[in-house]
Design a protein around this motif. Structure first.
Motif, PDB file in Angstrom:
ATOM      1  N   GLY A   1       0.791  -1.222   0.000  1.00  0.00           N
ATOM      2  CA  GLY A   1       0.000   0.000   0.000  1.00  0.00           C
ATOM      3  C   GLY A   1       0.822   1.270   0.000  1.00  0.00           C
ATOM      4  N   ASP A   2       1.882   1.309   0.793  1.00  0.00           N
ATOM      5  CA  ASP A   2       2.731   2.502   0.840  1.00  0.00           C
ATOM      6  C   ASP A   2       3.355   2.778  -0.522  1.00  0.00           C
ATOM      7  OD1 ASP A   2       2.589   3.379   3.627  1.00  0.00           O
ATOM      8  OD2 ASP A   2       3.544   1.469   4.098  1.00  0.00           O
ATOM      9  N   ALA A   3       3.849   1.713  -1.164  1.00  0.00           N
ATOM     10  CA  ALA A   3       4.461   1.873  -2.480  1.00  0.00           C
ATOM     11  C   ALA A   3       3.432   2.332  -3.514  1.00  0.00           C
ATOM     12  CB  ALA A   3       5.112   0.561  -2.921  1.00  0.00           C
ATOM     13  N   ALA A   4       2.198   1.835  -3.393  1.00  0.00           N
ATOM     14  CA  ALA A   4       1.152   2.240  -4.331  1.00  0.00           C
ATOM     15  C   ALA A   4       0.838   3.726  -4.207  1.00  0.00           C
ATOM     16  CB  ALA A   4      -0.112   1.415  -4.091  1.00  0.00           C
ATOM     17  N   LEU A   5       0.705   4.206  -2.979  1.00  0.00           N
ATOM     18  CA  LEU A   5       0.407   5.621  -2.764  1.00  0.00           C
ATOM     19  C   LEU A   5       1.563   6.505  -3.219  1.00  0.00           C
ATOM     20  CD1 LEU A   5      -1.297   5.323   0.732  1.00  0.00           C
ATOM     21  CD2 LEU A   5      -2.418   5.865  -1.438  1.00  0.00           C
ATOM     22  N   ALA A   6       2.790   6.049  -2.998  1.00  0.00           N
ATOM     23  CA  ALA A   6       3.959   6.812  -3.447  1.00  0.00           C
ATOM     24  C   ALA A   6       4.004   6.877  -4.969  1.00  0.00           C
ATOM     25  CB  ALA A   6       5.240   6.181  -2.894  1.00  0.00           C
ATOM     26  N   ALA A   7       3.692   5.752  -5.619  1.00  0.00           N
ATOM     27  CA  ALA A   7       3.702   5.718  -7.084  1.00  0.00           C
ATOM     28  C   ALA A   7       2.630   6.645  -7.651  1.00  0.00           C
ATOM     29  CB  ALA A   7       3.489   4.289  -7.569  1.00  0.00           C
ATOM     30  N   ALA A   8       1.452   6.645  -7.020  1.00  0.00           N
ATOM     31  CA  ALA A   8       0.375   7.514  -7.490  1.00  0.00           C
ATOM     32  C   ALA A   8       0.736   8.983  -7.318  1.00  0.00           C
ATOM     33  CB  ALA A   8      -0.916   7.196  -6.736  1.00  0.00           C
ATOM     34  N   ALA A   9       1.442   9.308  -6.228  1.00  0.00           N
ATOM     35  CA  ALA A   9       1.850  10.690  -5.991  1.00  0.00           C
ATOM     36  C   ALA A   9       2.864  11.157  -7.038  1.00  0.00           C
ATOM     37  CB  ALA A   9       2.434  10.822  -4.586  1.00  0.00           C
ATOM     38  N   ARG A  10       3.726  10.239  -7.486  1.00  0.00           N
ATOM     39  CA  ARG A  10       4.730  10.589  -8.495  1.00  0.00           C
ATOM     40  C   ARG A  10       4.103  10.782  -9.868  1.00  0.00           C
ATOM     41  NH1 ARG A  10       7.476   6.241  -6.187  1.00  0.00           N
ATOM     42  NH2 ARG A  10       6.946   4.989  -8.023  1.00  0.00           N
ATOM     43  N   ASP A  11       3.180   9.898 -10.220  1.00  0.00           N
ATOM     44  CA  ASP A  11       2.598   9.912 -11.554  1.00  0.00           C
ATOM     45  C   ASP A  11       1.162   9.404 -11.433  1.00  0.00           C
ATOM     46  OD1 ASP A  11       2.124   9.985 -14.233  1.00  0.00           O
ATOM     47  OD2 ASP A  11       3.400   8.270 -14.747  1.00  0.00           O
ATOM     48  N   TRP A  12       0.214  10.340 -11.418  1.00  0.00           N
ATOM     49  CA  TRP A  12      -1.180   9.976 -11.156  1.00  0.00           C
ATOM     50  C   TRP A  12      -1.673   9.006 -12.230  1.00  0.00           C
ATOM     51  CZ3 TRP A  12      -3.496  10.257  -6.790  1.00  0.00           C
ATOM     52  CH2 TRP A  12      -4.883  10.106  -6.698  1.00  0.00           C
ATOM     53  N   PRO A  13      -2.216   7.858 -11.822  1.00  0.00           N
ATOM     54  CA  PRO A  13      -2.584   6.820 -12.796  1.00  0.00           C
ATOM     55  C   PRO A  13      -3.930   7.091 -13.470  1.00  0.00           C
ATOM     56  CG  PRO A  13      -3.075   6.071 -10.582  1.00  0.00           C
ATOM     57  CD  PRO A  13      -2.420   7.419 -10.434  1.00  0.00           C
ATOM     58  N   ASP A  14      -4.139   6.421 -14.599  1.00  0.00           N
ATOM     59  CA  ASP A  14      -5.438   6.464 -15.288  1.00  0.00           C
ATOM     60  C   ASP A  14      -6.405   5.460 -14.673  1.00  0.00           C
ATOM     61  OD1 ASP A  14      -4.741   8.407 -17.320  1.00  0.00           O
ATOM     62  OD2 ASP A  14      -3.494   6.842 -18.196  1.00  0.00           O
ATOM     63  N   LEU A  15      -5.854   4.426 -14.028  1.00  0.00           N
ATOM     64  CA  LEU A  15      -6.680   3.391 -13.394  1.00  0.00           C
ATOM     65  C   LEU A  15      -5.809   2.602 -12.423  1.00  0.00           C
ATOM     66  CD1 LEU A  15      -9.368   1.091 -14.861  1.00  0.00           C
ATOM     67  CD2 LEU A  15      -7.370  -0.001 -13.836  1.00  0.00           C
ATOM     68  N   VAL A  16      -6.436   2.108 -11.348  1.00  0.00           N
ATOM     69  CA  VAL A  16      -5.720   1.305 -10.349  1.00  0.00           C
ATOM     70  C   VAL A  16      -6.418  -0.044 -10.201  1.00  0.00           C
ATOM     71  CG1 VAL A  16      -5.040   1.111  -7.923  1.00  0.00           C
ATOM     72  CG2 VAL A  16      -4.902   3.326  -9.080  1.00  0.00           C
ATOM     73  N   VAL A  17      -5.662  -1.130 -10.328  1.00  0.00           N
ATOM     74  CA  VAL A  17      -6.135  -2.467  -9.968  1.00  0.00           C
ATOM     75  C   VAL A  17      -5.603  -2.738  -8.568  1.00  0.00           C
ATOM     76  CG1 VAL A  17      -6.087  -4.919 -10.520  1.00  0.00           C
ATOM     77  CG2 VAL A  17      -6.130  -3.228 -12.370  1.00  0.00           C
ATOM     78  N   LEU A  18      -6.493  -2.880  -7.610  1.00  0.00           N
ATOM     79  CA  LEU A  18      -6.105  -2.844  -6.201  1.00  0.00           C
ATOM     80  C   LEU A  18      -6.549  -4.108  -5.464  1.00  0.00           C
ATOM     81  CD1 LEU A  18      -4.966  -1.109  -3.850  1.00  0.00           C
ATOM     82  CD2 LEU A  18      -7.229  -0.082  -3.644  1.00  0.00           C
ATOM     83  N   ASP A  19      -5.589  -4.838  -4.934  1.00  0.00           N
ATOM     84  CA  ASP A  19      -5.899  -6.022  -4.132  1.00  0.00           C
ATOM     85  C   ASP A  19      -6.257  -5.574  -2.719  1.00  0.00           C
ATOM     86  OD1 ASP A  19      -5.959  -8.515  -2.816  1.00  0.00           O
ATOM     87  OD2 ASP A  19      -4.439  -9.315  -4.169  1.00  0.00           O
ATOM     88  N   LEU A  20      -7.324  -6.153  -2.167  1.00  0.00           N
ATOM     89  CA  LEU A  20      -7.689  -5.822  -0.789  1.00  0.00           C
ATOM     90  C   LEU A  20      -6.645  -6.308   0.210  1.00  0.00           C
ATOM     91  CD1 LEU A  20     -11.533  -6.459  -0.447  1.00  0.00           C
ATOM     92  CD2 LEU A  20     -10.318  -4.305  -0.206  1.00  0.00           C
ATOM     93  N   MET A  21      -6.056  -7.471  -0.072  1.00  0.00           N
ATOM     94  CA  MET A  21      -5.126  -8.085   0.878  1.00  0.00           C
ATOM     95  C   MET A  21      -3.706  -7.633   0.586  1.00  0.00           C
ATOM     96  SD  MET A  21      -7.222  -9.699   2.720  1.00  0.00           S
ATOM     97  CE  MET A  21      -6.109 -10.691   3.716  1.00  0.00           C
ATOM     98  N   LEU A  22      -3.342  -6.474   1.101  1.00  0.00           N
ATOM     99  CA  LEU A  22      -2.005  -5.924   0.910  1.00  0.00           C
ATOM    100  C   LEU A  22      -1.241  -5.914   2.233  1.00  0.00           C
ATOM    101  CD1 LEU A  22      -2.716  -2.784  -1.316  1.00  0.00           C
ATOM    102  CD2 LEU A  22      -1.670  -4.927  -2.037  1.00  0.00           C
ATOM    103  N   PRO A  23       0.073  -6.110   2.196  1.00  0.00           N
ATOM    104  CA  PRO A  23       0.861  -5.940   3.420  1.00  0.00           C
ATOM    105  C   PRO A  23       0.902  -4.472   3.818  1.00  0.00           C
ATOM    106  CG  PRO A  23       2.287  -6.321   1.527  1.00  0.00           C
ATOM    107  CD  PRO A  23       0.885  -6.534   1.052  1.00  0.00           C
ATOM    108  N   GLY A  24       0.934  -4.198   5.105  1.00  0.00           N
ATOM    109  CA  GLY A  24       0.951  -2.809   5.570  1.00  0.00           C
ATOM    110  C   GLY A  24      -0.433  -2.201   5.460  1.00  0.00           C
ATOM    111  N   ILE A  25      -0.561  -1.124   4.710  1.00  0.00           N
ATOM    112  CA  ILE A  25      -1.854  -0.476   4.512  1.00  0.00           C
ATOM    113  C   ILE A  25      -2.721  -1.365   3.624  1.00  0.00           C
ATOM    114  CG2 ILE A  25      -3.006   1.605   3.692  1.00  0.00           C
ATOM    115  CD1 ILE A  25      -0.371   3.078   3.961  1.00  0.00           C
ATOM    116  N   ASP A  26      -3.932  -1.682   4.074  1.00  0.00           N
ATOM    117  CA  ASP A  26      -4.759  -2.579   3.265  1.00  0.00           C
ATOM    118  C   ASP A  26      -5.399  -1.838   2.096  1.00  0.00           C
ATOM    119  OD1 ASP A  26      -7.049  -1.209   4.146  1.00  0.00           O
ATOM    120  OD2 ASP A  26      -7.509  -2.671   5.693  1.00  0.00           O
ATOM    121  N   GLY A  27      -6.026  -2.613   1.210  1.00  0.00           N
ATOM    122  CA  GLY A  27      -6.572  -2.048  -0.005  1.00  0.00           C
ATOM    123  C   GLY A  27      -7.665  -1.021   0.229  1.00  0.00           C
TER     124      GLY A  27
END
Length: 222
Positions: free
Chosen positions: A22-48
């Motif tokens: 989750g942390d890496a996903a949020l960091a990636a979105a902050a760097r380059d806002w995506p057109d779409l996110v495929v998001l697993d609910l079961m993530l380590p750390g911050i959940d989906g």
């Protein structure tokens, strides 16, 4: 599973970035806002679910959630926090690619509510530019997910007509089968955004024993 998803999406022509948590996903979105996110609910750390909430707080982005088979509560909560669609595990990667294509098309305004529907739909305080994929409420921009937009557009195009949840799933999203709670969740979310009192809806009303109906307000009520 992530490697398979990335491979199929790349083969379909999409540019894909994989985030392992989750942390890496949020960091990636902050760097380059995506057109779409495929998001697993079961993530380590911050959940989906929390990732989805934070993405929604940061801006508009379509989200497809991956949930465990039979976890209806997870699917409902995911839709309530703003997911546009969900796919249950195990799933076909080809199905996911089709869902991605469909959600991106809707997010880009590629769908219309009905074959002969006008480009602009109005009812009381609501004004919807279908082709421009914009909607205002009392003149203020209304932020809707792509599925909320599709549902509201369809109902505005068919005022005073009652539809079952099954009929709405089929007519609005092209689903011949699926979890009908999807409709219930999106109706609730729309009421929170367009009704003066969501607990006593006057626009998007429940027709007991049938489903839902959009009642255009009278001039005095508008």
């Amino acid at each position: 599973m992530a490697e398979v998803v990335v491979t199929y999406l790349k083969h379909a022509g999409y540019e894909v970035e994989h985030a392992p948590d989750g942390d890496a996903a949020l960091a990636a979105a902050a760097r380059d806002w995506p057109d779409l996110v495929v998001l697993d609910l079961m993530l380590p750390g911050i959940d989906g679910l929390e990732v989805c909430r934070r993405l929604r707080a940061g801006g508009e982005v379509p989200v497809i959630m991956l949930t465990a088979l039979g976890s209806e509560n997870d699917r409902v909560v995911g839709l309530e926090v703003g997911a546009d669609d969900y796919v249950t595990k195990p799933f076909s990667p080809r199905e996911l690619v089709l869902r991605v294509r469909s959600v991106l098309r809707r997010a880009g305004g590629g769908d219309v509510p009905a074959p002969n529907a006008p480009d602009v739909l109005e009812a009381g305080p609501i004004r919807m530019d279908v082709t421009g994929h914009r909607v205002t409420h009392h003149g203020e921009p209304l932020q809707l997910t792509s599925r909320e937009f599709d549902l509201l557009a369809f109902l505005l195009a068919h005022p005073s007509e009652a539809f079952t949840r099954e009929a709405l799933m089929r007519a609005v999203w092209g689903w011949e089968f699926g979890d009908q709670s999807t409709v219930t969740v999106h109706v609730r979310r729309l009421r929170e955004k367009i009704e003066a009192d969501p607990a006593d809806p006057r626009l998007l009303v429940t027709v007991w024993g049938v489903g839902y109906r959009f009642d255009p307000p009278t001039s005095a009520a508008a």
